[in-house]
Scaffold this active site. Structure first.
Site, PDB file in Angstrom:
ATOM      1  CD  GLU A  83      -2.557  -0.288   6.966  1.00 62.96           C
ATOM      2  OE1 GLU A  83      -3.671  -0.384   6.445  1.00 62.96           O
ATOM      3  OE2 GLU A  83      -1.536   0.085   6.345  1.00 62.96           O
ATOM      4  CB  ALA A 115      -1.614  -8.562  -2.704  1.00 58.72           C
ATOM      5  CG  HIS A 169      -5.191  -5.736   6.679  1.00 63.47           C
ATOM      6  ND1 HIS A 169      -4.892  -4.644   5.901  1.00 63.47           N
ATOM      7  CD2 HIS A 169      -5.534  -5.240   7.886  1.00 63.47           C
ATOM      8  CE1 HIS A 169      -5.040  -3.530   6.598  1.00 63.47           C
ATOM      9  NE2 HIS A 169      -5.428  -3.862   7.824  1.00 63.47           N
ATOM     10  NE  ARG A 202      -8.503  -6.967  -6.643  1.00 61.14           N
ATOM     11  CZ  ARG A 202      -8.430  -6.120  -7.638  1.00 61.14           C
ATOM     12  NH1 ARG A 202      -9.259  -6.236  -8.662  1.00 61.14           N
ATOM     13  NH2 ARG A 202      -7.548  -5.125  -7.617  1.00 61.14           N
ATOM     14  CD  GLN A 204      -6.328   3.261  -0.466  1.00 60.08           C
ATOM     15  OE1 GLN A 204      -5.698   3.430   0.580  1.00 60.08           O
ATOM     16  NE2 GLN A 204      -6.110   2.252  -1.288  1.00 60.08           N
TER      17      GLN A 204
HETATM   18  P1  FAD Z   1     -12.909  -5.451  -4.249  1.00 60.17           P
HETATM   19  O1  FAD Z   1     -13.939  -4.888  -3.364  1.00 60.17           O
HETATM   20  O2  FAD Z   1     -13.027  -6.883  -4.644  1.00 60.17           O
HETATM   21  O3  FAD Z   1     -12.826  -4.548  -5.565  1.00 60.17           O
HETATM   22  C1  FAD Z   1     -11.789  -4.730  -6.514  1.00 60.17           C
HETATM   23  C2  FAD Z   1     -12.216  -4.160  -7.864  1.00 60.17           C
HETATM   24  O4  FAD Z   1     -13.225  -4.977  -8.421  1.00 60.17           O
HETATM   25  C3  FAD Z   1     -12.827  -2.762  -7.761  1.00 60.17           C
HETATM   26  O5  FAD Z   1     -12.481  -2.017  -8.907  1.00 60.17           O
HETATM   27  C4  FAD Z   1     -14.314  -3.007  -7.737  1.00 60.17           C
HETATM   28  O6  FAD Z   1     -15.030  -1.931  -8.285  1.00 60.17           O
HETATM   29  C5  FAD Z   1     -14.445  -4.282  -8.594  1.00 60.17           C
HETATM   30  N1  FAD Z   1     -15.517  -5.162  -8.122  1.00 60.17           N
HETATM   31  C6  FAD Z   1     -15.656  -5.685  -6.879  1.00 60.17           C
HETATM   32  N2  FAD Z   1     -16.725  -6.496  -6.818  1.00 60.17           N
HETATM   33  C7  FAD Z   1     -17.272  -6.485  -8.061  1.00 60.17           C
HETATM   34  C8  FAD Z   1     -18.386  -7.127  -8.647  1.00 60.17           C
HETATM   35  N3  FAD Z   1     -19.170  -7.961  -7.938  1.00 60.17           N
HETATM   36  N4  FAD Z   1     -18.658  -6.895  -9.972  1.00 60.17           N
HETATM   37  C9  FAD Z   1     -17.883  -6.055 -10.689  1.00 60.17           C
HETATM   38  N5  FAD Z   1     -16.797  -5.416 -10.182  1.00 60.17           N
HETATM   39  C10 FAD Z   1     -16.501  -5.630  -8.898  1.00 60.17           C
HETATM   40  N6  FAD Z   1      -3.901  -4.599  -0.116  1.00 60.17           N
HETATM   41  C11 FAD Z   1      -3.078  -5.613   0.249  1.00 60.17           C
HETATM   42  O7  FAD Z   1      -2.517  -6.278  -0.610  1.00 60.17           O
HETATM   43  N7  FAD Z   1      -2.873  -5.920   1.575  1.00 60.17           N
HETATM   44  C12 FAD Z   1      -3.472  -5.228   2.579  1.00 60.17           C
HETATM   45  O8  FAD Z   1      -3.265  -5.540   3.763  1.00 60.17           O
HETATM   46  C13 FAD Z   1      -4.343  -4.139   2.234  1.00 60.17           C
HETATM   47  N8  FAD Z   1      -4.981  -3.424   3.181  1.00 60.17           N
HETATM   48  C14 FAD Z   1      -5.870  -2.450   2.814  1.00 60.17           C
HETATM   49  C15 FAD Z   1      -6.584  -1.772   3.800  1.00 60.17           C
HETATM   50  C16 FAD Z   1      -7.499  -0.781   3.472  1.00 60.17           C
HETATM   51  C17 FAD Z   1      -8.275  -0.080   4.558  1.00 60.17           C
HETATM   52  C18 FAD Z   1      -7.714  -0.447   2.090  1.00 60.17           C
HETATM   53  C19 FAD Z   1      -8.682   0.641   1.713  1.00 60.17           C
HETATM   54  C20 FAD Z   1      -6.999  -1.113   1.102  1.00 60.17           C
HETATM   55  C21 FAD Z   1      -6.083  -2.114   1.433  1.00 60.17           C
HETATM   56  N9  FAD Z   1      -5.391  -2.840   0.466  1.00 60.17           N
HETATM   57  C22 FAD Z   1      -4.532  -3.858   0.840  1.00 60.17           C
HETATM   58  C23 FAD Z   1      -5.516  -2.480  -0.947  1.00 60.17           C
HETATM   59  C24 FAD Z   1      -6.632  -3.284  -1.669  1.00 60.17           C
HETATM   60  O9  FAD Z   1      -6.295  -4.665  -1.675  1.00 60.17           O
HETATM   61  C25 FAD Z   1      -6.735  -2.731  -3.093  1.00 60.17           C
HETATM   62  O10 FAD Z   1      -7.294  -1.447  -3.077  1.00 60.17           O
HETATM   63  C26 FAD Z   1      -7.409  -3.636  -4.118  1.00 60.17           C
HETATM   64  O11 FAD Z   1      -7.110  -3.131  -5.427  1.00 60.17           O
HETATM   65  C27 FAD Z   1      -8.925  -3.719  -3.996  1.00 60.17           C
HETATM   66  O12 FAD Z   1      -9.298  -4.388  -2.871  1.00 60.17           O
HETATM   67  P2  FAD Z   1     -10.859  -4.461  -2.426  1.00 60.17           P
HETATM   68  O13 FAD Z   1     -10.898  -5.288  -1.230  1.00 60.17           O
HETATM   69  O14 FAD Z   1     -11.456  -3.115  -2.399  1.00 60.17           O
HETATM   70  O15 FAD Z   1     -11.447  -5.276  -3.673  1.00 60.17           O
END
Ligand code: FAD
Length: 321
Positions: free
Chosen positions: A24, A58, A84, A114, A193
């Site tokens: 990354e 983000a 990303h 997200r 993560q």
């Molecule tokens: P989601 O999968 O949408 O989940 C977000 C929250 O909503 C979670 O608590 C989940 O339980 C809940 N949720 C999801 N879907 C539903 C549903 N249908 N009903 C009810 N609840 C739901 N952040 C950045 O800003 N930029 C980056 O480049 C970046 N890169 C990353 C790379 C990796 C490998 C990882 C692991 C994380 C990265 N992040 C990055 C951080 C990430 O954006 C955060 O962890 C964020 O808070 C959640 O993203 P997500 O895609 O898991 O969201």
């Protein structure tokens, strides 16, 4: 007795697949940072990774630098970028535009996220994509419109997975249900993560497989060689840093000793994940190559090299074993 399947009859097809390797990177915030990043990129390139992922702010604030970095990676290196992209800070129309732009410059992999919600408590506006799942569906729709450009093929869509509970989630089981929902919406693979306990990846894998998640889940590991960075990461990612690692880093007398400690801890995590069946290793680099390369040296991953030459490790300072 039924005839042997094609896979049984062809021994090479049942060979164990090589372990995928990826890094990354984040877009540089200054010309000086860009220079350091490009030194890192050239060093990492010699290890022939399968892809390098490029983070996205983000708030959408680094959109231009992210796209610029991805474009340069495509034009000037042998590396394949995984872009990303986050829902937070972008309207669906803007996101569709960025996805189209990424596909047009040659990107074939997107990590659909997200993004972290702004700390000021401002909630996404009406009509904004709410979850990573929504972004996957948008990516698939844009992809469909460009099926000729893609020779009717698909791009790889990755998502985030959580070895320890996501800070906003009620439970680890809920996290796995979300991962399953992302798979159903079209995710091809997941990257985890950061995590600090050796059993956490195996536990996630068990929970996910039991729930019906079949996509590859790639462990994301970060060589943590500084106490400050470990603490900051804990705050940013909502991941509790391992107290034992913190104590050892705090007690270390020199940067070299801290490097040694961070590298060894990462190698232990990666080896535990590989023993549990990890299909690849994703290294969070902080745009620095030394600790990532030390981890790689100690892991000795079974891999094919796309390049004819291996990097010259004599040029780098060596860690004591
Ligand atoms: P989601 O999968 O949408 O989940 C977000 C929250 O909503 C979670 O608590 C989940 O339980 C809940 N949720 C999801 N879907 C539903 C549903 N249908 N009903 C009810 N609840 C739901 N952040 C950045 O800003 N930029 C980056 O480049 C970046 N890169 C990353 C790379 C990796 C490998 C990882 C692991 C994380 C990265 N992040 C990055 C951080 C990430 O954006 C955060 O962890 C964020 O808070 C959640 O993203 P997500 O895609 O898991 O969201």
């Amino acid at each position: 007795m039924s005839p042997p399947s094609l896979i049984e009859a062809h021994p090479n097809l049942s060979d164990t697949a090589p372990v995928a390797l990826s890094y990354e990177l984040f877009p540089p915030r200054s010309p000086a940072a860009a220079e350091t990043l490009w030194t890192t990129i050239r060093e990492l390139e010699t290890t022939a990774p399968d892809y390098v992922s490029v983070t996205y702010g983000a708030s959408g604030s680094n959109r231009d630098t992210a796209v610029e970095l991805i474009n340069r990676l495509l034009l000037e290196t042998t590396l394949r970028p995984l872009a990303h992209l986050t829902c937070v800070g972008n309207t669906p129309q803007e996101l569709a535009g960025i996805i189209g732009e990424l596909l047009d410059i040659g990107v074939r992999g997107i990590l659909a996220l997200r993004g972290d919600l702004p700390k000021d408590g401002v909630r996404p506006s009406d009509g904004a994509l709410r979850y990573a799942q929504d972004l996957i569906e948008l990516i698939r729709r844009v992809e469909q419109r460009r099926s000729a450009l893609l020779c009717a093929g698909k791009i790889a869509v990755g998502v985030a997975a959580y070895p320890s509970r996501h800070p906003e989630s009620p439970s680890e089981e809920h996290d796995v249900e979300v991962l399953l929902a992302k798979q159903r919406s079209g995710a091809d693979f997941a990257i985890t993560q950061v995590f600090f306990e050796t059993e956490q990846y195996a536990n996630l894998l068990t929970r996910a497989r039991r729930a019906g998640v079949t996509i590859p889940i790639i462990p994301g590991v970060m060589p943590l060689t500084s106490l400050r960075r470990l603490t900051r990461l804990g705050e940013l990612a909502g991941v509790e840093p391992a107290p034992a690692l913190m104590e050892r880093l705090a007690a270390a007398d020199s940067d070299l000793e801290r490097l040694h400690i961070g590298v060894d801890a990462t190698v232990d995590l990666a080896n535990a994940a590989l023993d549990a069946g990890a299909p690849g290793i994703h290294l969070y680099t902080f745009n620095e190559h030394q600790s990532a390369l030390e981890v790689l040296d100690k892991l000795a991953l079974p891999r094919h090299s796309r390049l004819g030459t291996r990097r010259d490790s004599a040029a780098r300072p060596q860690l004591a074993s």
